[in-house]
Design an enzyme around this catalytic site. Structure first.
Site: not given
Ligand code: OSB
Ligand code: MG
Length: 384
Positions: A149, A175, A177, A202, A227, A252, A276, A304
């Site tokens: 990510s 992924k 952001k 995401d 996402e 999510d 999660k 994650g």
């Molecule tokens: O939205 O998936 C998410 C990390 C912190 C809070 C929310 C998210 C995330 C990530 C990180 O996308 C994923 C990872 O742990 O590598």
């Molecule tokens: Mg997410």
């Protein structure tokens, strides 16, 4: 009997929690992680340590310093765990994870806090039975497919450069952001540079139904999924948006229970669910969402929360279940931390997979010196 598959369940194991310790940890990230809700340079979390019958169980509460992803924070988790969860579980004989869930059922919400303790209890049950978490869950895979990510970067070109580094390391699913204004341009730049890469985005709830319509060009980028574009508490408007997009929407934030997963699928608000365990209140609820989706042919994948090695071990065991048909946000330890609190470091295999731990419980050992280094505060309740 914590396992859902009777063949793997330790039938006559009882765990009596004698002591609960909390460690507020703050760990430097190897690189800042920026999302639509903010930028993290250090990762805060609460390590939950349970003592029972000479065994120690570890769990990670993934609440962050700030209430950006979720309303919970390390501060609220500290409060809920110390004031409400600990008194409900100390001295109690737990014969199953289900009995733990019942013991904390009067505490409304606060899934991340409860999930931290539930994970430590799974670890204890596994250690007590000499069985790995993967086996307790009835999961089979020895290694699981993973991706990375990637946070918001200064410019589309900077993003392409960061993605290139991860692709060179061997990640085959990325992924990105996104947030309003940093969406189609960023994703298009990465797609142009990496035509064959498995790519997804995401938004972490940063769009409205109106502003999300500007994301329509994403439909031409062959993304695996989009996402959580809309509000964290929404399911209905995601349904409206999904009808306008060819690309699957994945929820999510808005799926906080197996019940919500059912609402989302019945409403056709998404075609994929990010699982999660923390957001769902624990591993057992996560397994329920998995089972529900698996029976219906809905793909799930493991999200994650920039976990330490403790939470990463749990995510790997969960992802070994057969319905996890898309790569998880479970990257190698070196993507997050130069030093971790587990002695084990998770490495990326050449085929973009990570091995699932095989030792009893989570299958990890704590590096006590690293733990000490990152501990800001500690709280103990119960006997010696
Ligand atoms: O939205 O998936 C998410 C990390 C912190 C809070 C929310 C998210 C995330 C990530 C990180 O996308 C994923 C990872 O742990 O590598
Ligand atoms: Mg997410």
């Amino acid at each position: 009997m914590p396992g859902r598959r009777s063949r793997a369940s330790p039938h006559d194991i009882t765990v009596k929690i004698e002591r609960l310790s909390l460690h507020h940890l703050r760990m430097p990230l190897v690189a800042p992680f920026e999302t639509s809700f903010g930028r993290e340079i250090e990762r805060d979390c609460v390590l939950v340590v349970l003592q029972a019958d000479g065994l120690t169980g570890y769990g990670e509460c993934v609440a962050s310093h700030a209430p950006g992803y979720n309303y919970e924070t390390t501060g609220t988790a500290w409060h809920i765990l110390g004031e409400f969860v600990a008194p409900s579980i100390l001295g109690v004989d737990f014969k199953s994870i289900e009995s733990f869930r019942q013991a904390v059922s009067a505490i409304r919400g606060h899934h991340l806090a409860k999930a931290g303790v539930e994970m430590a209890l799974w670890d204890l049950f596994g250690k007590s039975a000499g069985t790995s978490l993967r086996e307790l869950l009835g999961a089979q895979r020895a290694r699981v497919e993973v991706g990375v990510s990637v946070g918001l970067q200064a410019s589309p070109q900077a993003l392409v450069d960061v993605v290139r580094q991860y692709v060179q390391q061997g990640y085959t699913r990325v992924k990105l952001k996104i947030k309003p204004g940093r969406d189609v341009g960023d994703a298009t730049a990465v797609r142009k540079a990496f035509p064959g890469l498995r790519l997804q985005v995401d938004a972490n709830s940063s769009f409205t139904l109106e502003s999300a319509r500007t994301l329509k060009p994403l439909d031409d980028l062959e993304l695996l999924l989009i996402e959580q574009p809309l509000f964290d508490d929404d399911i209905w408007d995601h349904r409206r948006l999904q009808r306008e997009f060819r690309t699957p929407i994945c929820l999510d934030e808005s799926v906080v229970s197996a019940r919500h997963a059912r609402y989302a699928l019945e409403m056709k608000a998404c075609r994929i669910i990010n699982i999660k365990a923390a957001r769902l209140g624990g591993i057992s609820e996560a397994v329920q969402v998995h089972d529900y989706c698996h029976t219906r042919g809905i793909p799930v994948w493991c999200g994650g929360m920039l976990e330490t090695g403790v939470g990463r071990a749990s995510n790997l065991a969960l992802s070994a279940l057969p319905g996890f048909s898309l790569p998880g946000d479970i990257s190698a330890s070196d993507r997050y931390f130069a030093r971790d609190i587990t002695s084990e470091r998770f490495i990326l295999n050449a085929d973009s997979t990570i091995d699932v731990p095989t030792g009893p419980g989570l299958g990890i050992t704590i590096d006590e010196r690293a733990l000490k280094q990152f501990t800001l505060a500690r709280f103990d309740i119960g006997g010696a």
